[in-house]
Design an enzyme around this catalytic site. Structure first.
Site, short mmCIF file in Angstrom:
data_model
loop_
_atom_site.label_atom_id
_atom_site.label_comp_id
_atom_site.label_asym_id
_atom_site.label_seq_id
_atom_site.Cartn_x
_atom_site.Cartn_y
_atom_site.Cartn_z
CG HIS A 111 -1.36 1.02 -4.46
ND1 HIS A 111 -1.49 0.96 -5.82
CD2 HIS A 111 -1.63 -0.24 -4.00
CE1 HIS A 111 -1.83 -0.29 -6.19
NE2 HIS A 111 -1.91 -1.04 -5.11
CD GLU A 132 -2.72 -1.37 -0.11
OE1 GLU A 132 -2.94 -0.37 -0.84
OE2 GLU A 132 -3.09 -2.53 -0.42
ZN ZN Z 1 -2.50 -3.05 -5.13
#
Ligand code: ZN
Length: 490
Positions: free
Chosen positions: A259, A256
């Protein structure tokens, strides 16, 4: 005021409302009191209505006609607005609201079915979702391929045929590698013992920081399913904790963070503009996967992570860093996509891609899906699905109508493979840096080559520019064969 300036002002307010909507979604998964669910769905429906009206506002069409972009970034922004406007105006308002209504019910039916581990009412519900999405796909495709029209929402410019051809090239090498690894006689045990939540979360924060996450513009919380949300100066991530499996928490956090690094890394001048967010789901996933796998699960970085974890948890029942590295990269048969190792992950995606293309094309119906899934899984993985929660019910995507989304995970892996090869070319000392826990050169390279561009370039274009050539699957496959060949003595 020029048409361009008016269009951009209008768009800016829309982008701000999209961020508000995202934050409501984040709150729902992390902080919202349980009793607020009904009121929250009404709040979100109200905001969705406002957004839909803005996105289909006829003035957008007029401004697009009259506007002249001042520069290349302006042209890219107009291209994205034009695309968005065309997509939203092609879908009748009745269909859009019916889809929102039915998928929200369907998600609940799916969650209940999964909890009970019974397909039950799910397939009839899914049939309604499929019917609506087929209708939407036909409206969007405007005579073209319906599956491509859905795919285009997540990966602009990609086509089902091109992805099918790429998967056909990838499959034989992945299957051969999987067979060789599983037949090598070197079985790896999973980690043993219990790892206190607080220590896992402390480490998760440390890792997020190491990978460049800016806590001044974000935060890390717990959620059932890890995700990243938001753009610009408010990008939040979540993770989860299982006391017996610290890798789940730590690698979800690194994923994450990838991202989030993308969203935090975009040129701040593009905040609240169409360029101020990641270019596609595939490019997004390339950032999370290269953080998680090519960097996070590398031998060099595993050595560093081993020292961090040993300081918190002792020897973990392992002989040293080399065994730690082998445990992190353990390949084992399994039913669940999200828990799959790097060798098998893309095979899960290929199966879903083929099934959902058949569904959208009308060659497969929802009522037949469980049988089709189970037959295909056994053929591909050599194991019979033992229960629905390990099969068709394992992922939320189809229940909420996300057809065309799965292949972007594999595209992300392929892009990550290309970026990794280029990163190693450009940073010859990468392993020494990773081994010392110095991630700044690698994350800085990704920020400079990919992340800061946001939505400026088309998905393949941003990868091609970063790598100096058109992206293809070869670097990923070469990397997997070299890494797992060494790990399993092939
Ligand atoms: Zn992902």
């Amino acid at each position: 005021m020029s048409a361009y300036a008016e269009l951009m002002d209008f768009q800016r307010e829309t982008e701000a409302l999209v961020q508000v909507m995202g934050r409501l979604g984040w709150d729902q998964e992390t902080m919202m009191p349980r009793g607020a669910a009904t009121q929250r769905s009404e709040e979100m429906a109200a905001l969705e209505g406002v957004l839909h009206a803005r996105r289909t506002d006829p003035r957008i069409g007029e401004w697009l006609e009259a506007a002249e972009a001042p520069d290349a970034a302006g042209e890219a922004a107009m291209r994205l607005i034009r695309r968005d406007f065309a997509r939203h105006t092609r879908v009748p308002a009745r269909l859009a609201s019916e889809l929102a209504r039915v998928t929200s019910i369907s998600q609940g039916v799916w969650a209940e079915a999964r909890e009970r581990d019974e397909v039950g009412h799910f397939l009839p519900m899914l049939a309604q979702v499929v019917a609506l999405r087929r209708e939407e796909a036909a409206a969007l495709a405007d005579g073209g391929d319906p599956y491509d029209a859905l795919l285009d929402d997540y990966e602009p410019g990609a086509s089902g045929a091109e992805i099918a051809a790429m998967f056909a090239r990838m499959r034989p090498r992945l299957v051969a590698l999987r067979e060789a690894v599983l037949g090598s006689g070197r079985e790896r045990a999973p980690l043993k013992g219990l790892y206190p939540s607080e220590a896992q979360m402390r480490l998760a924060r440390r890792l997020a920081e190491l990978f460049g996450y800016d806590f001044a513009r974000g935060r890390l919380d717990l959620a059932v399913h890890p995700f990243s949300s938001g753009s610009g100066s408010d990008v939040r991530i979540t993770t989860r904790v299982a006391e017996h499996d610290p890798f789940n928490c730590l690698y979800s956090t690194i994923h994450e963070t990838g991202h989030a690094a993308y969203e935090q890394g975009i040129d701040p001048a593009w905040r609240l503009t169409p360029l101020g967010q990641g270019g596609s789901m595939g490019v997004h996933e390339s950032q999370s996967r290269i953080f998680e796998n090519q960097i996070g699960r590398s031998r060099a970085f595993c050595g560093y992570l081993h020292s961090l974890m040993a300081a918190e948890f002792g020897d973990m029942g392992l002989e040293g860093a080399e065994q730690f590295y082998a445990t992190v990269n353990r390949v084992a048969p399994g039913y669940i996509r999200t828990e799959a190792d790097e060798v098998q992950y893309n095979l899960h995606i290929m199966m879903r891609f083929d099934l959902e293309r058949e569904l959208v094309a009308g060659r497969l119906e929802a009522a037949q899906l469980e049988d089709a899934w189970n037959a295909r899984f056994e053929a591909d993985f050599g194991v019979a699905v033992d229960r629905p929660a390990h099969g068709i019910l394992q992922d939320v995507h189809w229940s909420i109508g996300l057809f065309g989304y799965f292949p972007t995970y594999a595209l992300g892996n392929v892009y990550a493979g290309c970026l990794h090869a280029a990163l190693r070319r450009d940073l010859p000392d990468l392993d020494a840096q990773l081994a010392a826990g110095d991630l700044a050169p690698a994350t800085g390279w990704l920020r400079e080559k990919v992340q800061r561009h946001g939505g400026l370039y088309r998905p393949r274009e941003v990868i091609a520019r970063a790598c100096g050539g058109e992206p293809d699957e070869a670097p990923l496959l070469d990397y997997l064969e070299a890494k797992f060949g060494a790990l399993y003595g092939l």
